[in-house]
Design a protein around this motif. Structure first.
Motif, PDB file in Angstrom:
ATOM      1  N   VAL A 133       0.868  -1.181   0.000  1.00 31.98           N
ATOM      2  CA  VAL A 133       0.000   0.000   0.000  1.00 31.98           C
ATOM      3  C   VAL A 133       0.901   1.225   0.000  1.00 31.98           C
ATOM      4  CG1 VAL A 133      -1.765   1.287   1.247  1.00 31.98           C
ATOM      5  CG2 VAL A 133      -1.816  -1.213   1.242  1.00 31.98           C
ATOM      6  N   GLU A 134       0.675   2.088  -0.992  1.00 28.81           N
ATOM      7  CA  GLU A 134       1.407   3.351  -1.079  1.00 28.81           C
ATOM      8  C   GLU A 134       0.432   4.460  -1.427  1.00 28.81           C
ATOM      9  OE1 GLU A 134       4.562   3.026  -3.938  1.00 28.81           O
ATOM     10  OE2 GLU A 134       5.836   1.897  -2.567  1.00 28.81           O
ATOM     11  N   ASN A 135       0.497   5.541  -0.680  1.00 28.00           N
ATOM     12  CA  ASN A 135      -0.356   6.709  -0.934  1.00 28.00           C
ATOM     13  C   ASN A 135      -1.834   6.332  -1.032  1.00 28.00           C
ATOM     14  OD1 ASN A 135       1.920   8.453  -1.049  1.00 28.00           O
ATOM     15  ND2 ASN A 135       2.286   7.782  -3.145  1.00 28.00           N
ATOM     16  N   GLY A 136      -2.253   5.396  -0.195  1.00 31.03           N
ATOM     17  CA  GLY A 136      -3.655   5.002  -0.155  1.00 31.03           C
ATOM     18  C   GLY A 136      -4.090   4.067  -1.263  1.00 31.03           C
ATOM     19  N   LEU A 137      -3.138   3.546  -2.061  1.00 27.41           N
ATOM     20  CA  LEU A 137      -3.453   2.631  -3.155  1.00 27.41           C
ATOM     21  C   LEU A 137      -2.831   1.259  -2.905  1.00 27.41           C
ATOM     22  CD1 LEU A 137      -2.758   5.063  -6.133  1.00 27.41           C
ATOM     23  CD2 LEU A 137      -4.996   4.405  -5.211  1.00 27.41           C
TER      24      LEU A 137
END
Length: 111
Positions: A93-97
């Motif tokens: 998960v990165e930046n809410g994705l």
């Protein structure tokens, strides 16, 4: 270096819930725990083929909705007296994705 494929927003998966992702060789269930951890496993229980994404998420485990087999979301191993496992997939998960590595999907399609 592995390029990751975006699956969508982490908020699209409810806390203590799951969503399915269709791939060339089957469905992957993407889970989100109450602690906001994200896991991905095969959506098919090895016991009777139950849809694990429809199971109950508790801690870092999911209970199959058909016959109550419990699987660890991190390892895919059956818990308690049950035997067997489901395949797990690396996600991040990165930046809410949520992302999954494409080599995972390519390997599945080749099987």
């Amino acid at each position: 270096m592995t390029e990751w494929i975006e699956l969508g927003a982490v908020t699209a998966v409810p806390l203590r819930g799951a969503r399915c992702v269709n791939t060339p060789s089957g469905k992957i269930a993407v889970f989100r725990t109450a602690e906001n951890q994200v896991f991905a496993i095969d959506n098919r229980c090895p016991h009777k083929g139950g849809p694990l994404a429809e199971g109950i998420v508790h801690g870092t485990s999911v209970t199959c909705p058909l016959h109550n087999w419990v699987f660890d979301l991190a390892t895919g191993e059956a818990q308690g007296a049950d035997e067997g496992s489901v395949r797990t997939y690396p996600v991040k998960v990165e930046n809410g994705l949520i992302f999954i590595a494409p080599d995972v999907l390519i390997a599945m399609a080749a099987e």
